[in-house]
Design an enzyme around this catalytic site. Structure first.
Site, PDB file in Angstrom:
ATOM      1  N   ASP A 308       0.840  -1.201   0.000  1.00 58.23           N
ATOM      2  CA  ASP A 308       0.000   0.000   0.000  1.00 58.23           C
ATOM      3  C   ASP A 308       0.872   1.246   0.000  1.00 58.23           C
ATOM      4  O   ASP A 308       1.973   1.234  -0.551  1.00 58.23           O
ATOM      5  CB  ASP A 308      -0.928  -0.046   1.220  1.00 58.23           C
ATOM      6  CG  ASP A 308      -2.281   0.570   0.943  1.00 58.23           C
ATOM      7  OD1 ASP A 308      -2.355   1.799   0.831  1.00 58.23           O
ATOM      8  OD2 ASP A 308      -3.274  -0.179   0.831  1.00 58.23           O
ATOM      9  N   HIS A 356      -3.755   5.910   3.759  1.00 54.80           N
ATOM     10  CA  HIS A 356      -4.505   4.775   3.222  1.00 54.80           C
ATOM     11  C   HIS A 356      -3.966   3.451   3.771  1.00 54.80           C
ATOM     12  O   HIS A 356      -4.719   2.580   4.208  1.00 54.80           O
ATOM     13  CB  HIS A 356      -4.429   4.806   1.699  1.00 54.80           C
ATOM     14  CG  HIS A 356      -5.312   3.820   1.007  1.00 54.80           C
ATOM     15  ND1 HIS A 356      -4.900   2.537   0.682  1.00 54.80           N
ATOM     16  CD2 HIS A 356      -6.592   3.914   0.577  1.00 54.80           C
ATOM     17  CE1 HIS A 356      -5.890   1.897   0.064  1.00 54.80           C
ATOM     18  NE2 HIS A 356      -6.930   2.715   0.000  1.00 54.80           N
ATOM     19  N   SER A 567     -11.184  -0.959  -1.222  1.00 53.06           N
ATOM     20  CA  SER A 567      -9.955  -0.954  -0.421  1.00 53.06           C
ATOM     21  C   SER A 567     -10.243  -1.346   1.015  1.00 53.06           C
ATOM     22  O   SER A 567      -9.396  -1.961   1.684  1.00 53.06           O
ATOM     23  CB  SER A 567      -9.312   0.440  -0.436  1.00 53.06           C
ATOM     24  OG  SER A 567      -8.599   0.666  -1.615  1.00 53.06           O
TER      25      SER A 567
END
Length: 706
Positions: A308, A356, A567
């Site tokens: 990520d 994220h 996600s």
């Protein structure tokens, strides 16, 4: 002859042409447009001027919605957007405004009342099969019934002080010689020692005048019993006389078919400050899973690689749950100044707040319990991850740069590295000391099959090494496959959001294509938020998004954030694979995937479909967690809408639904997620398809079995 006929016809034609034609109306009038069971209905009217249709509800569109001259528009019916969740409305009907203006400047409006029938699903639920009894059909069913009134006492228990007095009572000479009652052999329900039990129908009261009063009804029995108690308690030979009271079982209903009481444990609810906002865990049965975890050891260590944006190692809610730089964490980004190196700390995305990679990691492994407050006003407990206390760690591998982009080559290298294959970047070779059993990729894009080949090759190599690669299906809201999710061997994860009552519904943004394997809760679309879970934060309602760990780059301190997307759904699947391995339910990631698919809750079309694959993951069923509830539910799960129709006292239901395929689930909710009849729960299931070609279906009797 022919010429004369032709002349006559021409003359008639001229006569018709000369007749005046009716002029278009100078105004449009109210009208009713009935679609019935059809998917569309057309309205038309003669007019000179311009017109506009407005005031359309969400379930209705008009094409075209404006024009000039004659009005002709087609109303298309989206019943899924209008049918009430209770499924108790026979048809949809709405007024819409038809505004108009003539060339002369006159203006006004008319009302078009558009209606469309909903489709009829009927059936009946019976618990006969579950109870293993020959109950009449239709068997009565009580849904969440409350206990009835306490039954009346069943006679009197009498204990005598001496054996002689007890023997006299048994001989029928009156109780200890009082002569007030006569114990007949049929009336002695049981006796032991100096105690006997007399049934109420055999109690006979004698007045002082020796008149016998036989109890003929409940009221008379109660009166006779009260008289008998008074007399017996006054008898010096009686030690005690008490009503033979009826007791009620204090356990929850018995498990159907078992004949034994169902051991229902309390669902485990973490005390962390923001855990109540994490509804996705409850809807996937984690209240039962975590209860199981508190009593059943999850002992096997598991590594989940999160490829990520990197992670914030200094977030206190992730302390002890991450492999660090000296333990295999790696930055493989070659397109910015932060990598490649052994420090995959998320530098933050330019112009965007939040991390994220930290958010994804927290969904898997955020810790339970308190920690020292990292800043003024910061939470001291935060959230929890699905792993809770299980020995699962995230291996951060940075492959998304600060601009939110990830090159194929970097991602392919990250997959190879995470699976344990040595990789060389800019002359430096790196080998992962903790090869990941699960690799999480919450990234992807709509590239071609040919362009995706390097990614697919890396996934194939990782699979060969024994890793399971779990990938986000994509947020485009269309049908184009996203890669690497669509690669052979990848587990493509779609997103569902909570509908009314928390029932799972395919998220509008989630990509739909043949390679989709599973679905999990990824939250509501922020551009079209829903509030079905009634979440509150800071005294304000918040939408049904996923809450997890993040980072505030403006203040440079840990925070928590709502995010939505595939996600967020993907780490839910990765975490469940890891938990199956940690508990020892299965021994390989491939076997874990098979179990997850077999226990998933199917939506819409039976079997695997393009929207949600094999269905929504069910953590409680996959992990064999104990029962934490025993509530009966009837639910209808569709691709675009869900319903909970009421049952009458005989278990019958009538539901009025939109077109589409539906799974009808009736049964007992054991996982505490509000949906009964899933895999591992007593239930019955039916699949139906409704539409213009099949407007009504009766599924018959659904026999709820174990």
């Amino acid at each position: 002859m022919n010429r004369l006929n032709l002349t006559a016809l021409l003359g008639l034609s001229a006569l018709l042409t000369a007749c005046p034609q009716p002029a278009p109306p100078s105004a449009l009038s109210d009208a009713v447009v009935v679609a019935g069971p059809a998917l569309s209905a057309t309205y038309q009217a003669s007019f000179q001027g311009s017109w506009l249709i407005s005031g359309l509800p969400a379930w209705l569109t008009a094409s075209p919605s404006s024009g000039s001259g004659d009005v002709k528009t087609t109303f298309r019916i989206n019943r899924s957007a209008g049918a009430p969740h209770t499924a108790d409305q026979v048809r949809l009907s709405t007024p819409v405004k038809l505004g108009w203006q003539t060339p002369a400047g006159a203006a006004g409006s008319a009302t078009l009342t558009v209606s469309a029938d909903l489709y009829h699903l009927s059936g009946q639920v019976s618990v006969a099969a579950a109870l293993g009894q020959a109950l009449p059909t239709p068997a009565p069913l009580r849904v969440n019934a409350q206990p009835g009134p306490q039954p009346s006492a069943q006679g009197i228990i009498v204990k005598y002080k001496t054996d002689a007095a007890f023997a006299a009572a048994l001989r029928g000479n009156g109780f200890s010689g009082t002569g007030l009652f006569r114990a007949q052999s049929l009336g002695l329900n049981s006796y032991s020692g100096r105690t006997l039990v007399v049934q109420p129908q055999f109690l006979q009261s004698r007045t002082p005048q020796s008149q016998i009063l036989q109890a003929q009804n409940v009221q008379a029995q109660a009166q006779a019993q009260a008289t008998a108690l008074t007399a017996l308690r006054a008898d010096p030979n009686v030690e005690y006389a008490v009503p033979n009271a009826v007791l009620r079982a204090q356990n929850l209903p018995t498990q159907p078919g078992s004949g034994q009481a169902l051991d229902v444990q309390a669902p485990y609810a973490p005390a962390d400050q923001y855990a109540p906002l994490q509804y996705a865990y409850r809807l996937m049965g984690y209240g039962a899973v975590w209860r199981d975890m508190k009593t059943t050891p999850y002992l096997k260590p598991v590594t989940v690689a999160v490829i990520d944006t990197g992670v914030r190692f200094d977030h206190p809610d992730l302390a002890g749950r991450l492999w660090k730089s000296s333990e295999g964490a790696l930055d493989l980004v070659t397109s910015d100044t932060f990598g490649p190196d052994t420090d995959p700390t998320d530098p933050g995305e330019a112009g965007v707040d939040g991390s994220h990679g930290t958010h994804v990691s927290g969904i898997i492994v955020a810790g339970e319990g308190t920690f020292a407050s990292p800043c003024a006003g910061c939470s001291e407990s935060g959230v929890v991850g699905a792993a809770l206390t299980a020995p699962i760690k995230v291996l951060p591998v940075r492959a998304i740069d600060r601009f939110g982009n990830a090159s194929e080559s970097d991602v392919a290298l990250a997959v190879n590295y995470a699976a344990g294959q040595p990789v060389t970047v800019q002359g430096v070779t790196y080998t992962n000391p903790h090869p990941a059993q699960v690799i999480n990729l919450s990234l992807g894009g709509p590239i071609s099959v040919a362009e995706a080949q390097p990614l697919c090759d890396a996934i194939a190599d990782a699979t060969q090494r024994g890793s399971l690669v779990v990938v986000a299906a994509g947020n485009g809201g269309g049908t184009q496959p996203y890669y690497p999710a669509a690669c052979a061997g990848a587990v493509s994860v779609a997103s569902v959001r909570p509908d009314v009552g928390g029932l799972p519904l395919h998220a509008e943004y989630s990509q739909s294509y043949p390679q989709v394997a599973l679905a999990a809760y990824g939250g509501a679309d922020p551009s079209n938020p829903t509030f079905n879970m009634n979440l509150m934060l800071g005294g304000k309602p918040v939408s049904d998004s996923v809450f997890s760990t993040s980072w505030d780059y403006q203040k440079n301190q840990p925070t928590y954030q709502f995010e939505s997307g595939t996600s967020q759904a993907t780490p839910q699947v990765s975490a469940l694979v890891a938990l199956l391995l940690s508990k020892g339910v299965v021994s390989t990631p491939a076997a874990a995937l098979q179990r997850i698919e077999a226990t998933a809750t199917d939506l819409g079309v039976p079997g695997r479909d393009n929207d949600t694959g094999f269905g929504v993951i069910n953590a409680a069923a996959a992990l064999g967690a104990p029962a934490v509830s025993n509530v009966f539910t009837l639910s209808i799960l569709g691709e675009a809408s869900t319903f909970t129709p009421p049952l009458d006292n005989a278990g019958r239901f009538n539901a009025y639904l939109p077109d589409g395929a539906f799974q009808v689930l009736a049964g007992f909710d054991r996982s505490g997620n509000g949906l009964g009849g899933e895999v591992g729960e007593p239930g019955a299931k039916a699949t139906v398809t409704l539409g213009p070609d099949q407007t009504a279906v009766d599924v018959g009797t659904l026999n709820v079995g174990p």
